[in-house]
Scaffold this active site. Sequence first.
Site, mmCIF file in Angstrom:
data_model
loop_
_atom_site.group_PDB
_atom_site.id
_atom_site.type_symbol
_atom_site.label_atom_id
_atom_site.label_comp_id
_atom_site.label_asym_id
_atom_site.label_seq_id
_atom_site.Cartn_x
_atom_site.Cartn_y
_atom_site.Cartn_z
ATOM 1 N N ASN A 36 0.799 -1.230 0.000
ATOM 2 C CA ASN A 36 0.000 0.000 0.000
ATOM 3 C C ASN A 36 0.829 1.276 0.000
ATOM 4 O OD1 ASN A 36 -1.614 -2.092 2.134
ATOM 5 N ND2 ASN A 36 -2.651 -1.471 0.258
ATOM 6 N N ILE A 80 0.944 6.832 0.305
ATOM 7 C CA ILE A 80 0.254 5.796 1.080
ATOM 8 C C ILE A 80 -1.177 5.649 0.581
ATOM 9 C CG2 ILE A 80 -0.509 5.079 3.388
ATOM 10 C CD1 ILE A 80 1.706 6.971 4.507
ATOM 11 N N CYS A 81 -1.588 4.406 0.342
ATOM 12 C CA CYS A 81 -2.971 4.134 -0.046
ATOM 13 C C CYS A 81 -3.664 3.405 1.099
ATOM 14 C CB CYS A 81 -3.022 3.272 -1.306
ATOM 15 S SG CYS A 81 -4.707 2.829 -1.798
ATOM 16 N N VAL A 82 -4.578 4.097 1.754
ATOM 17 C CA VAL A 82 -5.367 3.484 2.823
ATOM 18 C C VAL A 82 -6.734 4.157 2.814
ATOM 19 C CG1 VAL A 82 -4.481 5.081 4.577
ATOM 20 C CG2 VAL A 82 -5.399 2.881 5.287
ATOM 21 N N LEU A 111 -0.661 -0.280 -4.269
ATOM 22 C CA LEU A 111 0.012 0.706 -5.119
ATOM 23 C C LEU A 111 1.326 0.117 -5.625
ATOM 24 C CD1 LEU A 111 -0.436 4.096 -3.195
ATOM 25 C CD2 LEU A 111 -1.559 3.375 -5.294
#
Length: 204
Positions: free
Chosen positions: A90, A97-99, A132
């Site tokens: 992620n 950051i992908c959250v 990602l």
Amino acid sequence: MATTSSNVENFSPQIIKQVAREIHGLTNDPPEGIKVFSNDEDITDIQASIEGPTGTPYEGGIFKIKLVLGKDFPAAPPKGFFLTKIFHPNVAKNGEICVNTLKKDWKPDLGIKQVLLTVKCLLIVPNPESALNEEAGKLLLERYDDYSKRAKMFTEIHAKLSASSSNNISEGQQESLPGKKRVAVNEKMCDKKKKDKKRALKRL
């Protein structure tokens, strides 16, 4: 030194005061394993370090992250970046950051503390479904041992350089954390998710 321009002038005095108060509180009384660095010149550029959680490939590392508050904050979520190189599904190669907390699940009342705890939890329970870094996501799902080795190698090379200077995050500060119980609950949830994920991976 932030690479993005400050959005302070776009904030109302009330929002500036609210953010400054929260950052001051987090600096003096940080969540367990997290240290927040205040930037008096630009409160929209928040930097913190997160200890790699025990029992993960990131254990023993100190990961520096940055949260950037946009002009629409808190209506819109901050953007999060890892400044320390990390091998994680992620986290993109540029550190983004992908959250979900920073996207569709964002609520204006969540605050900076919840974002930091969510990022720490992401180190315990990665989410390969919204990767990602596709290589890391694929390895996590298909060859966990290889994923773990690669993540540990990145931790060893990039995250342990500054670990010795940040060791006291968990020693001197943890003993006087009034909010520790709330953090412990958060950690238990992460642990449960981690165990469930491992069981699921074993079945694959």
